[in-house]
Design an enzyme around this catalytic site. Structure first.
Site, mmCIF file in Angstrom:
data_model
loop_
_atom_site.group_PDB
_atom_site.id
_atom_site.type_symbol
_atom_site.label_atom_id
_atom_site.label_comp_id
_atom_site.label_asym_id
_atom_site.label_seq_id
_atom_site.Cartn_x
_atom_site.Cartn_y
_atom_site.Cartn_z
ATOM 1 N N LEU A 98 0.874 -1.173 0.000
ATOM 2 C CA LEU A 98 0.000 0.000 0.000
ATOM 3 C C LEU A 98 0.907 1.219 0.000
ATOM 4 O O LEU A 98 1.953 1.227 0.649
ATOM 5 C CB LEU A 98 -0.889 0.019 1.254
ATOM 6 C CG LEU A 98 -2.011 -1.024 1.345
ATOM 7 C CD1 LEU A 98 -2.725 -0.905 2.680
ATOM 8 C CD2 LEU A 98 -3.000 -0.875 0.197
ATOM 9 N N ASP A 99 0.519 2.259 -0.723
ATOM 10 C CA ASP A 99 1.326 3.477 -0.787
ATOM 11 C C ASP A 99 1.575 4.059 0.595
ATOM 12 O O ASP A 99 0.810 3.815 1.539
ATOM 13 C CB ASP A 99 0.623 4.542 -1.645
ATOM 14 C CG ASP A 99 0.519 4.139 -3.098
ATOM 15 O OD1 ASP A 99 1.336 3.318 -3.540
ATOM 16 O OD2 ASP A 99 -0.388 4.644 -3.774
ATOM 17 N N TYR A 100 2.592 4.872 0.698
ATOM 18 C CA TYR A 100 2.965 5.547 1.942
ATOM 19 C C TYR A 100 1.770 6.270 2.565
ATOM 20 O O TYR A 100 1.551 6.208 3.773
ATOM 21 C CB TYR A 100 4.091 6.534 1.627
ATOM 22 C CG TYR A 100 4.654 7.276 2.817
ATOM 23 C CD1 TYR A 100 5.509 6.651 3.716
ATOM 24 C CD2 TYR A 100 4.348 8.620 3.028
ATOM 25 C CE1 TYR A 100 6.046 7.327 4.796
ATOM 26 C CE2 TYR A 100 4.879 9.321 4.102
ATOM 27 C CZ TYR A 100 5.721 8.670 4.977
ATOM 28 O OH TYR A 100 6.249 9.350 6.052
#
Length: 246
Positions: free
Chosen positions: A105-107
């Site tokens: 999952l993105d930052y």
């Protein structure tokens, strides 16, 4: 030795140190030894009695574990970060096994993230031939029209990818703030899929959360918390990864 033999690349992948495809390359590159002898033949069968080394490091045989983390925003979906930022494994207090995230999952994205030390299980869930439905809730800057949203079903081109949804549902819109909250279901997961897709439509994602992975939900978990999956859940999620019939 004929009992309980498995392919060498599968055993390496199951240890969690790498994917099966990369394990195959390590074998071809002469980086793998079985009982002290370099093995370069794919499909070589090994048993629990065989001593396996990868890059001269003995392969540790630890029990497989499976965890679900409620990843908060501001954490990297990795086991390490060269910039010293917090990574998801930092949140797994008490976990001694060498686990790694299944996908990412993105930052700035929160929600369900699965972690395991079972490379074969991870490979099964991430392989393009398989699909597990994932549900996201996104807050958009702007309010797209119905015809614009319908483009998501057919797919939106972004660079070399065709990004599309399995389904979507408008949860709410706020004309005063010029925002919309939308539920998006995906059966594929390309890099920054939801964010890139919505950017192409002209409605950037302000907030994004993965609320469901197959039948798994965040119920009972707070951001940063995790729990072990039950054996039943592991079996169910594996069964959900059904090969697409061509």
């Amino acid at each position: 030795m004929t009992d309980n033999q498995e392919r060498l690349q599968k055993v390496i992948a199951q240890s969690g140190i790498t994917s099966r495809r990369k394990a195959e390359q390590l074998i071809l590159d002469g980086k793998v030894k079985v009982n002290g002898q370099v093995v370069v033949t794919l499909g070589t069968k090994v048993s629990n009695n065989d001593q396996i080394e990868v890059n001269d490091v003995p392969l540790e045989k630890e029990a497989h574990v499976y965890y679900m983390l409620y990843k908060p925003r501001g954490v990297i979906s990795s086991v390490s970060d060269d910039k010293g930022r917090k990574v998801v494994t930092d949140l797994l207090d008490g976990v001694t096994e060498r686990v790694f995230p299944i996908g990412r999952l993105d930052y700035d994205t929160s929600g369900i993230l699965l972690l395991t030390n079972d490379g074969d299980f991870a490979h099964h869930l991430m392989h393009p031939k398989y699909e597990v439905e994932k549900k996201y809730v996104a807050k958009l800057k702007g309010i797209p029209t119905k015809p614009e949203l319908e483009k998501l079903r057919k797919g939106v081109k972004a660079e070399n990818d065709l990004l599309k949804v399995a389904d979507y549902n408008i949860l709410s819109s706020d004309k005063t703030k010029n925002t919309m909250i939308i539920e998006i279901k995906l059966r594929e997961g390309k890099n920054r899929h939801v964010r890139r897709m919505m950017e192409q439509l002209g409605y950037p994602v302000m907030k994004l959360k993965r609320e469901q992975y197959g039948m798994l939900t965040l119920k009972g978990l707070k951001p940063g918390a995790y729990r072990a999956l039950t054996l039943k859940e592991v079996k169910q999620i594996r069964n959900l990864a059904t090969e697409i019939v061509e």
